[in-house]
Design an enzyme around this catalytic site. Structure first.
Site: not given
Ligand SMILES: *Cc1c(COP(=O)(O)O)cnc(C)c1O
Length: 424
Positions: A141, A236, A265
């Site tokens: 994702y 990523d 995050k």
């Protein structure tokens, strides 16, 4: 306040009652929980229960909730003004800090979410190479920008199909999808489309189909194939970065230097903050130096940067990584053992404090493997643990996170609760 009441109200004011879909508990059923506050590894729900939290805002809260140093930094910054739309000294310090800590990060731009970071990385890769196609892996994702909302069609290597309504065929036509860990499929993609592929984007450790580590040599092969064909390699690391150690996964464990890295995050310390960076020769193509446009009213936001810097400082000071890894492996080994004793197919995959109990007796190496999981067993585990005061991800296909605030006692309590669920 009762969660049913809150959820009824929420559904009348917010689509589906939530601001991000997985929070609605669609994959596990039941009424979603609402959280009032958190401290360390514990959260208090709106109906007054104390839960041990293994979601930790999808890993963002690596120090646990309301870490004193982070709370202090945010409170202090709030008094001085929270956004100006003018450059601030702290965002310079933040960028310098990231560049010093992450090999390959020579320039870095702050953005507000992982989605934005990835969107910018892809646009930049296209701008740099003058090519259109991007190769991603099934089950990874990369946020909810149009080009990334793509799932595989049938077959080993496919032109992607949109995984969301409202995404035009044009937006996904340039996205290729290969199975994670399948280097043959990547080779095939480059044989067919080599001179049209701008970038390969990968989560070095896949975290969005549950925790799936890269096969030996996978990342290095991606590095050499992309280099050979003049495509950019984008790692990523929105989950990975600063989660498994005090730098990027690519540097600490992957043995590779990507062209571009996205972070999010953990680096935001619980505030909306993410980053995209990489080699200066690519990054200088971003506006205002170059022709690839990217901007943001709140980019490098002082409040978020204060939380990010305080988090990096605390991680450096406290070095919690080895402890989190130990707790994670006791938990994973414990879960797999207890499940086996009760004849339940649970394989808990974990790496350095991040874990997913896959409800299958086979190792999971890609999305196809993950899809073989018995999701009804996961639903039983999820609710059984929740009833016993433990909150894990409300979906089989997610990671769970141990923070620096979790203790041996928390892990013991988790395993006793898990044993009780298995027995029931
Ligand atoms: C969470 C995540 C994103 C998206 O980040 P947001 O801040 O939710 O937009 C992108 N990539 C990966 C690997 C993620 O885990």
């Amino acid at each position: 306040m009762e969660h049913e009441t809150l959820f009824r109200r929420a559904r009348k004011a917010i689509p589906g009652g939530v601001n991000s879909p997985v929070r609605a508990f669609n994959a596990v059923g039941g009424t979603p929980i609402f959280v009032e506050k958190g401290k360390g590894a514990k959260i208090r729900t709106a109906d007054g229960r104390i839960l041990t939290d293994y979601c930790c805002s999808w890993g963002a809260m690596i120090l646990g909730h309301a870490h004193p140093a982070v709370s202090r930094a945010v409170a202090a910054r709030a008094k001085l003004g929270t956004t100006f739309g003018i450059a601030t000294p702290d965002e310079v310090a933040f960028a310098e800090r990231l560049c010093a800590l992450v090999p390959g990060l020579e320039r870095v731009r702050a953005v507000n979410s992982g989605t934005e970071a990835v969107m910018t990385a892809i646009r930049l890769a296209r701008g740099v190479t003058g090519r259109d196609m991007v190769l991603k892996f099934d089950g990874c994702y990369h946020g909810h920008s149009d080009a990334m909302l793509v799932k595989s069609g049938s077959g080993i290597l496919t032109m992607g199909a949109s995984s969301s309504a409202g995404v035009t065929p044009g937006a996904v036509a340039d996205t290729l999808v290969a199975p994670y860990n399948d280097i043959e499929a990547v080779e095939m993609a480059f044989r067919r489309h080599g001179d049209a592929i701008a970038a390969v984007i990968v989560e070095p450790v896949a975290g969005n189909m549950g925790l799936v580590p890269p096969a030996r040599g996978f990342l290095k092969s991606l590095r050499s194939i992309t280099s050979r064909h003049g495509a950019l390699l984008v790692c990523d690391e929105v989950i990975n970065g600063f989660r498994f150690g005090f730098s990027s996964y690519s540097a600490l464990y992957g043995g590779i230097t990507p062209d571009l890295i996205t972070l999010g995050k953990v680096i935001g310390g619980g505030l909306p903050l993410a980053a995209v960076g990489g080699k200066a020769k690519w990054m200088k193509l971003l506006a205002p130096e170059g022709p690839v446009y990217q901007a943001g009213t709140l980019s490098g936001n002082p409040l978020a940067v204060a939380a990010g810097l305080a988090t990096l400082d605390a991680l450096e000071r406290e070095q919690p990584y080895a402890r989190m890894a130990d707790l994670g492996s006791s938990l994973a080994v414990g879960m797999s053992t207890i499940a086996a004793e009760h004849g339940l197919p649970v394989t808990c995959q974990s790496f350095n404090g991040v874990f997913t109990p896959f409800c299958t007796d086979q190792p999971v190496t890609c999305l196809e493997d993950a899809k073989t999981c018995d999701t009804s067993l996961y639903v039983k585990l999820f609710h059984g643990l929740l009833d016993r005061g433990i909150y894990i991800a409300p979906s089989q296909f997610e990671c769970n996170f141990i923070s620096a605030a979790h203790t041996v006692g928390d892990i013991d309590a988790f395993l006793s609760a898990f044993e009780a669920v298995c027995r029931s």
